[in-house]
Design a protein around this motif. Sequence first.
Motif, mmCIF file in Angstrom:
data_model
loop_
_atom_site.group_PDB
_atom_site.id
_atom_site.type_symbol
_atom_site.label_atom_id
_atom_site.label_comp_id
_atom_site.label_asym_id
_atom_site.label_seq_id
_atom_site.Cartn_x
_atom_site.Cartn_y
_atom_site.Cartn_z
ATOM 1 N N MET A 1 -59.393 87.787 34.662
ATOM 2 C CA MET A 1 -58.460 87.801 33.563
ATOM 3 C C MET A 1 -57.042 88.144 34.045
ATOM 4 O O MET A 1 -56.079 87.549 33.611
ATOM 5 C CB MET A 1 -58.949 88.804 32.518
ATOM 6 N N ILE A 2 -56.958 89.095 34.948
ATOM 7 C CA ILE A 2 -55.662 89.485 35.488
ATOM 8 C C ILE A 2 -55.082 88.335 36.308
ATOM 9 O O ILE A 2 -53.877 88.093 36.280
ATOM 10 C CB ILE A 2 -55.794 90.775 36.336
ATOM 11 N N ASN A 3 -55.935 87.610 37.023
ATOM 12 C CA ASN A 3 -55.456 86.468 37.812
ATOM 13 C C ASN A 3 -54.831 85.400 36.924
ATOM 14 O O ASN A 3 -53.811 84.812 37.280
ATOM 15 C CB ASN A 3 -56.598 85.863 38.629
ATOM 16 N N ILE A 4 -55.435 85.131 35.794
ATOM 17 C CA ILE A 4 -54.895 84.139 34.866
ATOM 18 C C ILE A 4 -53.549 84.608 34.324
ATOM 19 O O ILE A 4 -52.585 83.848 34.259
ATOM 20 C CB ILE A 4 -55.893 83.857 33.724
ATOM 21 N N PHE A 5 -53.487 85.864 33.945
ATOM 22 C CA PHE A 5 -52.243 86.432 33.432
ATOM 23 C C PHE A 5 -51.129 86.339 34.484
ATOM 24 O O PHE A 5 -50.001 85.925 34.182
ATOM 25 C CB PHE A 5 -52.458 87.886 33.001
ATOM 26 N N LEU A 6 -51.416 86.713 35.713
ATOM 27 C CA LEU A 6 -50.419 86.655 36.780
ATOM 28 C C LEU A 6 -50.002 85.217 37.071
ATOM 29 O O LEU A 6 -48.820 84.943 37.326
ATOM 30 C CB LEU A 6 -50.954 87.326 38.044
ATOM 31 N N SER A 7 -50.946 84.296 37.031
ATOM 32 C CA SER A 7 -50.626 82.886 37.261
ATOM 33 C C SER A 7 -49.698 82.347 36.179
ATOM 34 O O SER A 7 -48.717 81.650 36.479
ATOM 35 C CB SER A 7 -51.899 82.046 37.292
ATOM 36 N N VAL A 8 -49.983 82.667 34.941
ATOM 37 C CA VAL A 8 -49.133 82.227 33.833
ATOM 38 C C VAL A 8 -47.739 82.839 33.956
ATOM 39 O O VAL A 8 -46.726 82.165 33.742
ATOM 40 C CB VAL A 8 -49.780 82.577 32.471
ATOM 41 N N MET A 9 -47.670 84.097 34.322
ATOM 42 C CA MET A 9 -46.375 84.769 34.497
ATOM 43 C C MET A 9 -45.571 84.121 35.627
ATOM 44 O O MET A 9 -44.352 83.953 35.513
ATOM 45 C CB MET A 9 -46.562 86.264 34.756
ATOM 46 N N MET A 10 -46.219 83.762 36.715
ATOM 47 C CA MET A 10 -45.530 83.112 37.829
ATOM 48 C C MET A 10 -45.005 81.732 37.422
ATOM 49 O O MET A 10 -43.887 81.356 37.791
ATOM 50 C CB MET A 10 -46.466 82.978 39.033
ATOM 51 N N ILE A 11 -45.781 80.988 36.668
ATOM 52 C CA ILE A 11 -45.354 79.665 36.216
ATOM 53 C C ILE A 11 -44.150 79.792 35.278
ATOM 54 O O ILE A 11 -43.158 79.071 35.421
ATOM 55 C CB ILE A 11 -46.519 78.919 35.535
ATOM 56 N N LEU A 12 -44.212 80.733 34.337
ATOM 57 C CA LEU A 12 -43.090 80.934 33.418
ATOM 58 C C LEU A 12 -41.836 81.399 34.147
ATOM 59 O O LEU A 12 -40.727 80.949 33.853
ATOM 60 C CB LEU A 12 -43.473 81.933 32.327
ATOM 61 N N SER A 13 -41.996 82.273 35.110
ATOM 62 C CA SER A 13 -40.853 82.744 35.897
ATOM 63 C C SER A 13 -40.238 81.593 36.695
ATOM 64 O O SER A 13 -39.014 81.482 36.781
ATOM 65 C CB SER A 13 -41.280 83.854 36.856
#
Length: 128
Positions: A1-13
């Motif tokens: 779950m944390i991996n998905i959150f971090l991936s989404v944050m990286m894409i948005l950034s």
Amino acid sequence: MINIFLSVMMILSSICLFSITYRINGLNRTIMDAPISIFEYAIPVVTNLEEIELVFDQNNLKKKYQEYLDTTIFKYVSSYELSYRFYFPETMASCRNNCKGVEITLDAPLLITYNFHRTMYYEIKEVN
């Protein structure tokens, strides 16, 4: 779950950073690639053969530069501010009439906390 959150944050950034750099590069291109004809038009035409000193017509320069920015800059920012300072190139002292140099400063908001600021100098010089 944390991996998905971090991936989404990286894409948005990444998308946000791309958008900001696109706007900054567009503003730089707009300012630095201003047509030379704007400044040529601001020098009054000499109709007789007398040798006179070439100077900027301040009203024409301001009008033409404003028109150029109004047609090109709004795809990068929603508002901007221009300031002009006319000067003598030899001394960099400000002047009101018969000026051979102009300093044009552009300020435009990019983000809530970041303003784009660029100053360009244009001078009339004799070419041999």
